[in-house]
Design a protein around this motif. Sequence first.
Motif, PDB file in Angstrom:
ATOM      1  N   GLU A   1      14.061 -16.698  -6.814  1.00  0.00           N
ATOM      2  CA  GLU A   1      13.580 -15.628  -7.677  1.00  0.00           C
ATOM      3  C   GLU A   1      14.505 -14.425  -7.723  1.00  0.00           C
ATOM      4  O   GLU A   1      14.211 -13.437  -8.402  1.00  0.00           O
ATOM      5  N   GLU A   2      15.637 -14.486  -7.024  1.00  0.00           N
ATOM      6  CA  GLU A   2      16.607 -13.394  -7.095  1.00  0.00           C
ATOM      7  C   GLU A   2      17.259 -13.357  -8.478  1.00  0.00           C
ATOM      8  O   GLU A   2      17.362 -14.383  -9.157  1.00  0.00           O
TER       9      GLU A   2
ATOM     10  N   SER B   1      12.197 -17.008  -2.356  1.00  0.00           N
ATOM     11  CA  SER B   1      12.805 -15.686  -2.531  1.00  0.00           C
ATOM     12  C   SER B   1      14.214 -15.794  -3.082  1.00  0.00           C
ATOM     13  O   SER B   1      14.651 -14.947  -3.857  1.00  0.00           O
ATOM     14  N   VAL B   2      14.951 -16.830  -2.681  1.00  0.00           N
ATOM     15  CA  VAL B   2      16.306 -17.037  -3.197  1.00  0.00           C
ATOM     16  C   VAL B   2      16.243 -17.440  -4.660  1.00  0.00           C
ATOM     17  O   VAL B   2      17.003 -16.949  -5.498  1.00  0.00           O
TER      18      VAL B   2
ATOM     19  N   ALA C   1      19.758 -11.695   1.442  1.00  0.00           N
ATOM     20  CA  ALA C   1      19.411 -10.543   0.604  1.00  0.00           C
ATOM     21  C   ALA C   1      18.453  -9.606   1.328  1.00  0.00           C
ATOM     22  O   ALA C   1      18.645  -8.380   1.356  1.00  0.00           O
ATOM     23  N   ARG C   2      17.392 -10.164   1.935  1.00  0.00           N
ATOM     24  CA  ARG C   2      16.435  -9.309   2.630  1.00  0.00           C
ATOM     25  C   ARG C   2      16.985  -8.755   3.932  1.00  0.00           C
ATOM     26  O   ARG C   2      16.679  -7.641   4.332  1.00  0.00           O
TER      27      ARG C   2
END
Length: 297
Positions: free
Chosen positions: A249-250, A246-247, A104-105
């Motif tokens: 919390e997507e 981060s994954v 994603a980033r």
Amino acid sequence: MMGSRQLEYFRAVARELHFTRAAEALRIAQPALSQQIRKLERQLGVALFERNNHRVELTPAGAALLEHAERILADMAAVEDEMRGWAEGTRGRIRLGGARGLTARLARLLAEFSRQYPAIVVELLEMNTEEMVAGLYGGRLDAATVVRLPPQEEGRRLSFLPLGEEPLVLVTAPSGPLGGKYRVPVASLDGIDLVCYPQGSVIREIVLSALADAGATPHIRFETREYSTARAMVSVGLAAAVMPRSVAEEPGQPVGVVRLDPEPTWAPSLAWPAGRRPGPALAAFIDFMARHPDLAS
């Protein structure tokens, strides 16, 4: 002396293990391709393929030549890209291996990179660390976001740029027994059904190592390469999973995100072959990534 065309013909057959499909990919006649392979075998004095009515297989000599061919053809393509870059400004193609937890980033950064360097094409391939390292050594990738660097050996060395560090978190069903908690000890995962990742995944190794250090015995109920699949199983209460924060919390199916104690982390790096000077396109990408150190934070 072997020419690049011969190596391209050989590589096509070695990849397809089928003369007709290789000839179609090369857009030449199959008899002409077979003739070129026989000529190369006579020239080298070794059989490169074992052929029968049912299949084509590489001989040990053929397997050794394929490794060299991949690297040589990648080097030649890099030289052409670099010369075009010097002649026409920064342009070219980058084959980038991407760790799944950074997709994603990476997509957001690649969008910005493309705005700054519209003449550079980045091809992103999602792989695990083992596959990316093999791609870098074999000339199939120009750079990769690896989670763990391999041992540095003579002739097989990688340059790298650290991309930060991020915690791994527990993902549970919102209504599960751990779903409403902020932080739980790793030891509390003893015996809990887990979704995990296949062999070759460094995240898997980090998770299993953290469990072992805490004296917890993993109960791996499901195995998947995709975080989205793990999240889907978690959201309906089939199992829990551990993944980069981060994954977790997507946006997506509802899950509970729980911190772990002690907190396992992963620390990806951008890696590229050390023995090959980056051309203009790859050098621009490395510089761009160095100016965005928050990739994995």
